[in-house]
Design an enzyme around this catalytic site. Structure first.
Site, PDB file in Angstrom:
ATOM      1  N   LYS A 114      15.250  29.464  40.800  1.00 12.54           N
ATOM      2  CA  LYS A 114      14.489  28.209  40.656  1.00 12.54           C
ATOM      3  C   LYS A 114      14.531  27.635  39.236  1.00 12.54           C
ATOM      4  O   LYS A 114      14.609  26.420  39.062  1.00 12.54           O
ATOM      5  CB  LYS A 114      13.027  28.424  41.061  1.00 12.54           C
ATOM      6  CG  LYS A 114      12.842  28.595  42.564  1.00 12.54           C
ATOM      7  CD  LYS A 114      11.370  28.736  42.923  1.00 12.54           C
ATOM      8  CE  LYS A 114      11.203  29.159  44.358  1.00 12.54           C
ATOM      9  NZ  LYS A 114       9.800  29.324  44.750  1.00 12.54           N
TER      10      LYS A 114
ATOM     11  N   ALA B  58       2.306  36.324  37.330  1.00  5.85           N
ATOM     12  CA  ALA B  58       2.507  35.135  36.480  1.00  5.85           C
ATOM     13  C   ALA B  58       3.940  34.639  36.600  1.00  5.85           C
ATOM     14  O   ALA B  58       4.487  34.064  35.674  1.00  5.85           O
ATOM     15  CB  ALA B  58       2.171  35.463  35.021  1.00  5.85           C
TER      16      ALA B  58
ATOM     17  N   THR C  43      15.485  29.290  45.995  1.00  5.64           N
ATOM     18  CA  THR C  43      14.456  30.335  45.910  1.00  5.64           C
ATOM     19  C   THR C  43      14.913  31.444  44.971  1.00  5.64           C
ATOM     20  O   THR C  43      15.895  31.287  44.259  1.00  5.64           O
ATOM     21  CB  THR C  43      14.073  30.823  47.334  1.00  5.64           C
ATOM     22  OG1 THR C  43      12.953  31.690  47.215  1.00  5.64           O
ATOM     23  CG2 THR C  43      15.223  31.571  48.015  1.00  5.64           C
TER      24      THR C  43
HETATM   25  P1  NDP Z   1       8.709  36.192  40.433  1.00  5.54           P
HETATM   26  O1  NDP Z   1       9.808  37.192  40.404  1.00  5.54           O
HETATM   27  O2  NDP Z   1       8.887  34.910  39.696  1.00  5.54           O
HETATM   28  O3  NDP Z   1       7.344  36.888  39.900  1.00  5.54           O
HETATM   29  C1  NDP Z   1       6.943  38.134  40.382  1.00  5.54           C
HETATM   30  C2  NDP Z   1       5.577  38.483  39.823  1.00  5.54           C
HETATM   31  O4  NDP Z   1       5.155  39.726  40.385  1.00  5.54           O
HETATM   32  C3  NDP Z   1       5.551  38.662  38.314  1.00  5.54           C
HETATM   33  O5  NDP Z   1       4.299  38.286  37.829  1.00  5.54           O
HETATM   34  C4  NDP Z   1       5.768  40.185  38.161  1.00  5.54           C
HETATM   35  O6  NDP Z   1       5.226  40.724  36.965  1.00  5.54           O
HETATM   36  C5  NDP Z   1       4.954  40.698  39.334  1.00  5.54           C
HETATM   37  N1  NDP Z   1       5.433  42.018  39.753  1.00  5.54           N
HETATM   38  C6  NDP Z   1       6.617  42.299  40.374  1.00  5.54           C
HETATM   39  N2  NDP Z   1       6.713  43.627  40.604  1.00  5.54           N
HETATM   40  C7  NDP Z   1       5.594  44.199  40.093  1.00  5.54           C
HETATM   41  C8  NDP Z   1       5.099  45.536  40.010  1.00  5.54           C
HETATM   42  N3  NDP Z   1       5.820  46.571  40.505  1.00  5.54           N
HETATM   43  N4  NDP Z   1       3.900  45.753  39.438  1.00  5.54           N
HETATM   44  C9  NDP Z   1       3.175  44.721  38.941  1.00  5.54           C
HETATM   45  N5  NDP Z   1       3.584  43.421  38.973  1.00  5.54           N
HETATM   46  C10 NDP Z   1       4.761  43.171  39.550  1.00  5.54           C
HETATM   47  O7  NDP Z   1       8.426  35.928  41.987  1.00  5.54           O
HETATM   48  P2  NDP Z   1       7.680  34.679  42.652  1.00  5.54           P
HETATM   49  O8  NDP Z   1       6.563  34.271  41.780  1.00  5.54           O
HETATM   50  O9  NDP Z   1       8.691  33.653  43.035  1.00  5.54           O
HETATM   51  O10 NDP Z   1       7.143  35.301  44.026  1.00  5.54           O
HETATM   52  C11 NDP Z   1       6.032  36.177  44.071  1.00  5.54           C
HETATM   53  C12 NDP Z   1       5.611  36.437  45.516  1.00  5.54           C
HETATM   54  O11 NDP Z   1       5.193  35.216  46.133  1.00  5.54           O
HETATM   55  C13 NDP Z   1       6.739  36.981  46.405  1.00  5.54           C
HETATM   56  O12 NDP Z   1       6.204  37.938  47.281  1.00  5.54           O
HETATM   57  C14 NDP Z   1       7.211  35.761  47.162  1.00  5.54           C
HETATM   58  O13 NDP Z   1       7.778  36.114  48.413  1.00  5.54           O
HETATM   59  C15 NDP Z   1       5.885  35.020  47.333  1.00  5.54           C
HETATM   60  N6  NDP Z   1       6.094  33.563  47.529  1.00  5.54           N
HETATM   61  C16 NDP Z   1       5.627  32.991  48.673  1.00  5.54           C
HETATM   62  C17 NDP Z   1       5.771  31.635  48.881  1.00  5.54           C
HETATM   63  C18 NDP Z   1       5.261  31.039  50.144  1.00  5.54           C
HETATM   64  O14 NDP Z   1       5.660  29.914  50.470  1.00  5.54           O
HETATM   65  N7  NDP Z   1       4.382  31.684  50.856  1.00  5.54           N
HETATM   66  C19 NDP Z   1       6.425  30.755  47.891  1.00  5.54           C
HETATM   67  C20 NDP Z   1       6.874  31.475  46.709  1.00  5.54           C
HETATM   68  C21 NDP Z   1       6.716  32.828  46.558  1.00  5.54           C
HETATM   69  P3  NDP Z   1       6.107  40.820  35.601  1.00  5.54           P
HETATM   70  O15 NDP Z   1       6.050  39.447  34.979  1.00  5.54           O
HETATM   71  O16 NDP Z   1       5.430  41.854  34.811  1.00  5.54           O
HETATM   72  O17 NDP Z   1       7.505  41.191  36.021  1.00  5.54           O
END
Ligand code: NDP
Length: 282
Positions: free
Chosen positions: A63, A124, A59
């Site tokens: 990944k 994204a 995780t």
């Molecule tokens: P990543 O770190 O890969 O992506 C995070 C995303 O959130 C990016 O698009 C990022 O934008 C955006 N983001 C983060 N902080 C901010 C902010 N302050 N303002 C605006 N945009 C923001 O994380 P994941 O994709 O792996 O996970 C995302 C969420 O999904 C988490 O909460 C995780 O716990 C949840 N999740 C749940 C799963 C489940 O089984 N239920 C499985 C996987 C994830 P930017 O590109 O601009 O940084």
């Protein structure tokens, strides 16, 4: 032995789900949390075979690195360039990604039919990629990917556009202006860690989340402020619990070559949330 490799994962409920499943099937297996810093991920992954692990979940933030370091990628892991599940086969690391299956499981269980619908996706990152793949497989017509960093949304589209040809992927900025498209979406999926809790507002007009829409927040555990707000306005809502359970079940099957006891995992999840395990461990 199996486990979960991540950094800052004290809240994870995965050990509770898998260990409950092993106990229910009287299997002499154990699932452990493995906290690994980014600079040690290579050594940790190589160590899995040396320690005779059957495999591991992977995780945040490992990944993509896990996919790079795996000896072979299969299915969704190859498409997404990210692995959330590793299986040790004859000393080799084989990477899979069960997150798209997990999201499809959530949709099925919640009764969300996305055939021909327009979806608004917030974020994204890694999870968003899996969700777009799952939505395309389920027949969504258009997916708007809105992200703070627009280049990352463009990257997502580049990676997936050949694979999900029947679904149109449009990208935009995650701000009040960009998020106006949500008005025309029948489903909104939050794939960012922001959920309106603890003063962390998503930069969108919440009044678009209303009756006639489905709103899904990938966060699991207690219902987020975003979902509470949407539910109050008449939207149908679901959190990420279903995705967690279904991706876990798919990983379980890859390691053990047995179908996962889904009900047992669901019950373990429910109890852990009820006990407040996530909050207690943060
Ligand atoms: P990543 O770190 O890969 O992506 C995070 C995303 O959130 C990016 O698009 C990022 O934008 C955006 N983001 C983060 N902080 C901010 C902010 N302050 N303002 C605006 N945009 C923001 O994380 P994941 O994709 O792996 O996970 C995302 C969420 O999904 C988490 O909460 C995780 O716990 C949840 N999740 C749940 C799963 C489940 O089984 N239920 C499985 C996987 C994830 P930017 O590109 O601009 O940084």
């Amino acid at each position: 032995m199996v486990g979960i490799i991540g950094h800052g994962i004290s809240y994870t409920l995965s050990p509770a789900l898998h260990n409950a499943a092993f106990r229910a099937l009287a299997m002499n297996w154990v699932y452990v949390p493995l906290r690994v810093k980014p600079e040690h991920v290579h050594a940790a992954l190589r160590g899995l075979a040396a320690l005779d692990f059957r495999g591991a979940n992977v995780t945040v933030p490992h990944k993509v690195e896990a996919a790079r370091l795996a000896d072979e990628l299969r299915g969704e892991a190859a498409v997404l360039g990210a692995a959330n599940t590793l299986v040790v086969e004859d000393g080799r690391l084989v990477g899979h990604n069960t997150d798209p299956t997990g999201f499809q499981g959530l949709l099925r269980e919640a009764g969300v039919d996305v055939t021909g619908v327009t979806v608004g996706l917030l974020g994204a990152g890694g999870a968003a990629r899996s969700v777009v793949l799952a939505l395309a497989r389920e027949g969504a017509r258009t997916v708007y990917v809105l992200n703070r960093t627009e280049s990352r949304a463009l990257e997502l589209r580049e990676r997936l556009k050949g694979v999900v040809a029947s679904t149109e992927i449009r990208v935009g900025k995650l701000d009040k202006e960009g998020a106006k498209v949500l008005r025309d979406c029948q489903l909104v999926v939050n794939c960012t860690p922001l959920s309106g809790d603890e003063g962390e507002e998503l930069p969108i007009d919440y009044s678009f989340l209303d009756e006639g829409k489905w709103v899904i927040d990938l966060k699991y555990g207690r219902r987020s402020a975003l979902l509470r707000f949407a539910a109050q306005r008449g939207a149908r809502v679901a959190d990420g619990g279903g995705m967690l359970i279904h991706q876990a079940a798919a990983s379980f099957a890859l390691w053990t070559e047995k179908p996962a006891p889904l009900e047992v995992m669901r019950e373990a999840y429910r109890k852990a949330v009820e006990r407040g395990d996530m909050e207690a461990k943060r």
